[in-house]
Design a protein around this motif. Structure first.
Motif, PDB file in Angstrom:
ATOM      1  N   GLY A  90       0.783  -1.224   0.000  1.00 17.92           N
ATOM      2  CA  GLY A  90       0.000   0.000   0.000  1.00 17.92           C
ATOM      3  C   GLY A  90       0.815   1.274   0.000  1.00 17.92           C
ATOM      4  O   GLY A  90       2.032   1.269  -0.176  1.00 17.92           O
ATOM      5  N   TYR A  91       0.102   2.382   0.207  1.00 15.67           N
ATOM      6  CA  TYR A  91       0.724   3.703   0.168  1.00 15.67           C
ATOM      7  C   TYR A  91       1.884   3.831   1.149  1.00 15.67           C
ATOM      8  O   TYR A  91       2.899   4.444   0.855  1.00 15.67           O
ATOM      9  N   SER A  92       1.718   3.279   2.335  1.00 19.42           N
ATOM     10  CA  SER A  92       2.723   3.454   3.391  1.00 19.42           C
ATOM     11  C   SER A  92       3.751   2.332   3.422  1.00 19.42           C
ATOM     12  O   SER A  92       4.736   2.422   4.145  1.00 19.42           O
ATOM     13  N   GLN A  93       3.513   1.266   2.640  1.00 18.95           N
ATOM     14  CA  GLN A  93       4.372   0.075   2.648  1.00 18.95           C
ATOM     15  C   GLN A  93       4.522  -0.495   4.063  1.00 18.95           C
ATOM     16  O   GLN A  93       5.571  -1.005   4.444  1.00 18.95           O
ATOM     17  N   GLU A 103      -3.604  -0.486  14.381  1.00 17.42           N
ATOM     18  CA  GLU A 103      -5.044  -0.638  14.599  1.00 17.42           C
ATOM     19  C   GLU A 103      -5.368  -0.814  16.087  1.00 17.42           C
ATOM     20  O   GLU A 103      -6.312  -0.203  16.599  1.00 17.42           O
ATOM     21  N   ARG A 104      -4.557  -1.629  16.770  1.00 18.31           N
ATOM     22  CA  ARG A 104      -4.798  -1.845  18.205  1.00 18.31           C
ATOM     23  C   ARG A 104      -4.574  -0.563  18.998  1.00 18.31           C
ATOM     24  O   ARG A 104      -5.328  -0.239  19.912  1.00 18.31           O
ATOM     25  N   SER A 105      -3.536   0.166  18.631  1.00 18.44           N
ATOM     26  CA  SER A 105      -3.170   1.374  19.366  1.00 18.44           C
ATOM     27  C   SER A 105      -4.200   2.491  19.184  1.00 18.44           C
ATOM     28  O   SER A 105      -4.488   3.237  20.122  1.00 18.44           O
ATOM     29  N   THR A 106      -4.743   2.596  17.966  1.00 16.73           N
ATOM     30  CA  THR A 106      -5.626   3.716  17.643  1.00 16.73           C
ATOM     31  C   THR A 106      -7.104   3.350  17.681  1.00 16.73           C
ATOM     32  O   THR A 106      -7.963   4.239  17.704  1.00 16.73           O
ATOM     33  N   GLY A 107      -7.403   2.055  17.638  1.00 17.69           N
ATOM     34  CA  GLY A 107      -8.793   1.626  17.537  1.00 17.69           C
ATOM     35  C   GLY A 107      -9.342   1.747  16.134  1.00 17.69           C
ATOM     36  O   GLY A 107     -10.547   1.571  15.923  1.00 17.69           O
ATOM     37  N   ALA A 111      -8.991  -0.255   9.077  1.00 14.94           N
ATOM     38  CA  ALA A 111      -8.225   0.673   8.245  1.00 14.94           C
ATOM     39  C   ALA A 111      -7.509  -0.118   7.147  1.00 14.94           C
ATOM     40  O   ALA A 111      -7.095  -1.259   7.363  1.00 14.94           O
ATOM     41  N   ASP A 112      -7.381   0.481   5.978  1.00 13.85           N
ATOM     42  CA  ASP A 112      -6.810  -0.215   4.827  1.00 13.85           C
ATOM     43  C   ASP A 112      -5.478   0.390   4.402  1.00 13.85           C
ATOM     44  O   ASP A 112      -5.354   1.619   4.299  1.00 13.85           O
ATOM     45  N   ARG A 113      -4.530  -0.466   4.105  1.00  7.28           N
ATOM     46  CA  ARG A 113      -3.215   0.003   3.678  1.00  7.28           C
ATOM     47  C   ARG A 113      -3.247   0.621   2.283  1.00  7.28           C
ATOM     48  O   ARG A 113      -2.342   1.372   1.926  1.00  7.28           O
ATOM     49  N   PHE A 116      -5.530   6.128   1.078  1.00  7.70           N
ATOM     50  CA  PHE A 116      -4.601   7.232   1.317  1.00  7.70           C
ATOM     51  C   PHE A 116      -4.750   7.811   2.715  1.00  7.70           C
ATOM     52  O   PHE A 116      -3.765   8.012   3.426  1.00  7.70           O
ATOM     53  N   GLY A 117      -5.982   8.080   3.124  1.00  5.11           N
ATOM     54  CA  GLY A 117      -6.208   8.690   4.437  1.00  5.11           C
ATOM     55  C   GLY A 117      -5.733   7.800   5.565  1.00  5.11           C
ATOM     56  O   GLY A 117      -5.084   8.269   6.511  1.00  5.11           O
ATOM     57  N   ASP A 118      -6.048   6.504   5.494  1.00  7.79           N
ATOM     58  CA  ASP A 118      -5.597   5.575   6.517  1.00  7.79           C
ATOM     59  C   ASP A 118      -4.070   5.493   6.553  1.00  7.79           C
ATOM     60  O   ASP A 118      -3.459   5.410   7.627  1.00  7.79           O
ATOM     61  N   SER A 119      -3.465   5.519   5.380  1.00  8.03           N
ATOM     62  CA  SER A 119      -2.004   5.415   5.311  1.00  8.03           C
ATOM     63  C   SER A 119      -1.316   6.661   5.847  1.00  8.03           C
ATOM     64  O   SER A 119      -0.285   6.568   6.519  1.00  8.03           O
ATOM     65  N   MET A 120      -1.899   7.826   5.571  1.00  5.52           N
ATOM     66  CA  MET A 120      -1.335   9.054   6.137  1.00  5.52           C
ATOM     67  C   MET A 120      -1.447   9.038   7.653  1.00  5.52           C
ATOM     68  O   MET A 120      -0.521   9.428   8.375  1.00  5.52           O
ATOM     69  N   ASP A 121      -2.586   8.572   8.151  1.00  2.00           N
ATOM     70  CA  ASP A 121      -2.770   8.482   9.597  1.00  2.00           C
ATOM     71  C   ASP A 121      -1.761   7.509  10.202  1.00  2.00           C
ATOM     72  O   ASP A 121      -1.214   7.767  11.282  1.00  2.00           O
ATOM     73  N   PHE A 122      -1.507   6.408   9.503  1.00  2.58           N
ATOM     74  CA  PHE A 122      -0.520   5.434   9.976  1.00  2.58           C
ATOM     75  C   PHE A 122       0.866   6.068  10.070  1.00  2.58           C
ATOM     76  O   PHE A 122       1.588   5.895  11.067  1.00  2.58           O
ATOM     77  N   ILE A 123       1.272   6.806   9.033  1.00  4.97           N
ATOM     78  CA  ILE A 123       2.592   7.432   9.038  1.00  4.97           C
ATOM     79  C   ILE A 123       2.682   8.458  10.170  1.00  4.97           C
ATOM     80  O   ILE A 123       3.697   8.540  10.867  1.00  4.97           O
ATOM     81  N   GLY A 124       1.615   9.238  10.363  1.00  4.41           N
ATOM     82  CA  GLY A 124       1.596  10.187  11.474  1.00  4.41           C
ATOM     83  C   GLY A 124       1.725   9.486  12.814  1.00  4.41           C
ATOM     84  O   GLY A 124       2.472   9.926  13.696  1.00  4.41           O
ATOM     85  N   TRP A 125       0.984   8.390  12.973  1.00  2.00           N
ATOM     86  CA  TRP A 125       1.075   7.591  14.208  1.00  2.00           C
ATOM     87  C   TRP A 125       2.490   7.055  14.410  1.00  2.00           C
ATOM     88  O   TRP A 125       3.031   7.139  15.511  1.00  2.00           O
TER      89      TRP A 125
END
Length: 201
Positions: A90-93, A103-107, A111-113, A116-125
């Protein structure tokens, strides 16, 4: 055939929506072309304090904004496709185990890899984790990328020090984040929800 046309168009829409931006070197072009991406990027910045240009530069390096990006397969005898070196996607690899931790940390279950929005949130996290686990400032694109690539344990052990190629890649990410910063500072007022936003760093 006319009756089928609307349904065929609906089937084609997802394919069109996941194509990468036409100009991945210009943050303004990216956000003007892709509806909703700027809102997603700002939401991730607000949630985690990681500047949009830094997250965008990491994503550029990891996938070039290809939604279903995967690492290339190894080659057996130079020609036969072998296994992929990891299950990053995915976007974030992100690899599956780290995505599950996110997913566990944020609830954010479900979320899908390849979103785009989920991946940006992942990178921010992840960048937020890098601050707390490795002491890296959220605007330090160079070191954030090293931790992103090596994992926090590897970064803390200094596993990147003898990897000249990785240090060069991290430099590229840092330079791209700086480039995106200049671009966004010049166009934020013309982007959706961009009015009044300033000081990416």
């Amino acid at each position: 055939m006319k009756r089928l046309l609307p349904y065929l168009l609906l089937l084609l829409l997802p394919a069109c929506a996941t194509t990468p931006p036409g100009n991945v070197d210009n943050a303004c072009s990216i956000f003007r072309e892709k509806d909703g991406w700027y809102d997603d990027a700002l939401a991730a910045q607000k949630a985690w304090g990681s500047p949009v240009p830094v997250m965008l530069a990491i994503m550029h390096q990891e996938s070039r904004f290809v939604a279903q990006a995967k690492p290339p397969r190894t080659r057996i005898l130079g020609i036969i496709p072998g296994f992929r070196p990891s299950n990053s996607y995915g976007y974030s690899q992100a690899i599956k185990s780290t995505w599950k931790a996110y997913e566990r940390s944020t609830g954010h279950y479900g979320a899908d890899r390849d979103d785009f929005g989920d991946s940006m949130d992942f990178i921010g996290w992840y960048n937020n984790e890098s601050l707390h686990r490795s002491g890296i400032a959220k605007n330090d694109a160079y070191r954030l990328y090293l931790a992103y690539h090596e994992g926090h344990g590897g970064y803390n052990r200094g596993s990147y020090r003898d990897k000249g190629w990785l240090l060069r890649v991290a430099t590229k990410v840092r330079d791209r984040a700086a480039q995106y910063t200049v671009q966004l500072n010049g166009c934020a007022d013309s982007l959706p929800r961009g009015r009044g936003l300033f000081g990416w760093f």
